[in-house]
Design an enzyme around this catalytic site. Structure first.
Site, PDB file in Angstrom:
ATOM      1  N   HIS A 345      -6.592 -11.782 -59.523  1.00  0.00           N
ATOM      2  CA  HIS A 345      -5.174 -11.560 -59.773  1.00  0.00           C
ATOM      3  C   HIS A 345      -4.459 -11.268 -58.463  1.00  0.00           C
ATOM      4  CE1 HIS A 345      -1.540  -9.697 -61.718  1.00  0.00           C
ATOM      5  NE2 HIS A 345      -1.733 -10.734 -62.500  1.00  0.00           N
ATOM      6  N   ILE A 351      -2.345  -6.669 -57.645  1.00  0.00           N
ATOM      7  CA  ILE A 351      -1.475  -5.988 -58.599  1.00  0.00           C
ATOM      8  C   ILE A 351      -2.192  -5.960 -59.942  1.00  0.00           C
ATOM      9  CG2 ILE A 351       0.707  -6.122 -59.876  1.00  0.00           C
ATOM     10  CD1 ILE A 351       1.964  -7.417 -57.454  1.00  0.00           C
ATOM     11  N   GLY A 354      -0.071  -6.780 -65.990  1.00  0.00           N
ATOM     12  CA  GLY A 354       0.708  -6.016 -66.964  1.00  0.00           C
ATOM     13  C   GLY A 354       0.049  -5.962 -68.325  1.00  0.00           C
ATOM     14  N   VAL A 355      -0.636  -7.048 -68.732  1.00  0.00           N
ATOM     15  CA  VAL A 355      -1.265  -7.055 -70.055  1.00  0.00           C
ATOM     16  C   VAL A 355      -2.381  -6.018 -70.135  1.00  0.00           C
ATOM     17  CG1 VAL A 355      -0.648  -9.414 -70.629  1.00  0.00           C
ATOM     18  CG2 VAL A 355      -2.735  -8.981 -69.333  1.00  0.00           C
ATOM     19  N   GLU A 359      -2.936  -3.000 -72.698  1.00  0.00           N
ATOM     20  CA  GLU A 359      -4.211  -2.710 -73.358  1.00  0.00           C
ATOM     21  C   GLU A 359      -4.606  -1.246 -73.165  1.00  0.00           C
ATOM     22  OE1 GLU A 359      -6.055  -4.285 -75.420  1.00  0.00           O
ATOM     23  OE2 GLU A 359      -7.796  -2.953 -75.413  1.00  0.00           O
TER      24      GLU A 359
END
Length: 439
Positions: A345, A351, A354-355, A359
């Site tokens: 990523h 970073i 966001g998912v 979670e």
């Protein structure tokens, strides 16, 4: 700066009396010792409650020909010369008492304040001196041609170019600033004013205490003064004197190389604000101290794994650090560069996805959900997420605080809200829905 890496204050009080430049009032200024981590604060002894005004850039009110700070309607004018002397001579903590709203101008330099500091003497304190190292360049330019930048340097240096109207008295000097250099090369440099600026200043009610003993007046190519110039480049040295005083309004001693062209109090104080901004951005990367409560409310990683079915690399909760009532829960996730997802990523610019923050919220919400008596021993499936917002990036070294609250739980369906915080700032938030079923 004293050779010691410890903070310093004054050994005893010392006073000086004189006339203030802009108001023309008689004033007595007294430097008083102050405790560690106090910084510099002015105190108006002539007012009923003797209020303090911190010498910080957020208190700056005006910067016309001098720097004025104010708080709650109480102000102090022309603070830069005395602050410059304190900073230049290695004082970290002091109370500056005055029985008027402006220090005495004396001879227009900071040398009288240096002599006052030497009269009081310095007292070493036990706390370590805090110095902010500028590691990323800061650059500012104004429409009228002022340029100030600070670049990384292991010392505190100032290189300055003074340019008068029409290019008159263009002067340049570059110095490493320490107490010896400050006292000898900077402190004696007097303030100066251009003759064409005097009338407008007087119309604004300023320089009522101005005399040829307190400033050098420039008229055309001629210098008007009771004394000869103390340096052939006295003007640029006084500009550095002002820079030192104004930048100290950041509340931070710095190491860095200040490069200034046509500086003034306005650009100087804006640079002080930029220093504060860079400092705050640096401190935001430090995880906050988490007050972890004792007792059953804290769940370590083994207890977390007893509740959640998730395992590496998808377990995104390191610890539960507290419950509030039956519906609220706080968890913690330490984000490190060793996370499996950082390999793919944004390599080179890691970073946290966001998912995965989403979670993490779901996992912490599941823990408080499955803690409820009617749901113990079951498992919660993530059904949906609404109003999801990602506000700031999460990077390696951040400590993610995950806060969740169950807002509705009816039979097998539950709803929750969650948010993730780094250093007290919300980085993501969402509304969650679960289906709770038997394992």
């Amino acid at each position: 700066m004293p050779a010691s890496d410890r903070q310093h204050t004054l050994a005893k009080p010392a006073s000086i009396t004189g006339t203030s430049l802009h108001t023309g009032e008689q004033v007595t200024l007294t430097l008083q010792p102050a405790p560690e981590n106090f910084g510099f604060k002015f105190r108006r002894m002539d007012l009923e409650d003797k209020p303090f005004i911190p010498a910080l850039v957020e208190k700056v009110q005006k910067v016309e020909r001098a720097t004025t700070i104010a708080e709650g309607g109480v102000n102090v004018h022309t603070v830069e010369h005395v602050i410059s002397a304190l900073a230049g001579m290695g004082v970290d903590n002091a109370i500056i008492e005055m029985d008027a709203n402006e220090p005495p101008i004396v001879d227009g330099s900071s040398l009288p304040f240096v002599e006052l500091i030497k009269k009081a003497g310095l007292q070493e304190q036990s706390e370590a001196r805090k110095i902010f190292e500028i590691r990323e360049p800061i650059y500012q330019e104004t429409r009228d041609g002022t340029i100030i930048t600070i670049v990384p340097d292991k010392k505190f240096r100032v290189s300055c170019t003074n340019v008068g109207p029409g290019g008159r008295f263009t002067q340049y000097i570059s110095l490493e600033i320490n107490p010896e250099v400050y006292e000898k090369e900077i402190a004696p440099a007097r303030t100066f004013v251009y003759y064409e600026d005097i009338a407008p200043l007087m119309e604004k009610g300023l320089i009522k205490g101005g005399t040829l003993e307190a400033a050098v007046v420039v008229r055309g190519e001629t210098l008007l003064s009771k004394q000869p110039l103390r340096f052939n480049n006295e003007f640029v040295r006084h500009k550095i004197l002002d820079i030192i005083g104004d930048l100290m309004l950041s509340g931070k001693r710095i190491t860095g190389h200040v490069i200034a062209v046509r500086p003034g109090h306005g650009p100087n104080t804006e640079m002080a604000r930029a220093i504060v901004s860079q400092y705050n951005a640096m401190r935001a990367m430090v995880p906050p101290a988490v007050n972890i409560p004792s007792g059953e409310a804290v769940l370590d990683i083994n207890e977390v794994m007893n509740i959640l079915p998730h395992r590496y690399p998808f377990l995104l909760v390191d610890r539960i650090i507290g419950f509030e009532g039956e519906t609220k829960c706080r968890g913690i996730k330490n984000v490190t560069i060793n996370e499996q997802f950082f390999q793919g990523h944004f390599p080179g610019h890691p970073i946290m996805p966001g998912v995965l923050q989403l979670e993490a919220m779901a996992q912490v919400a599941s823990i408080v959900l499955l803690r409820m008596p009617s749901h113990q021993g079951k498992i919660g499936y993530f059904l949906s997420a609404n109003n999801v917002k990602w506000r700031k990036p999460v990077v390696p070294g951040d400590t993610l605080i995950i806060e969740t609250e169950i807002t509705k739980a009816k039979r097998s369906i539950a709803q929750a809200v969650g948010r993730c915080l780094v250093n007290g700032q919300v980085v993501s938030e969402a509304e969650l829905m679960f289906n709770v079923v038997d394992r």
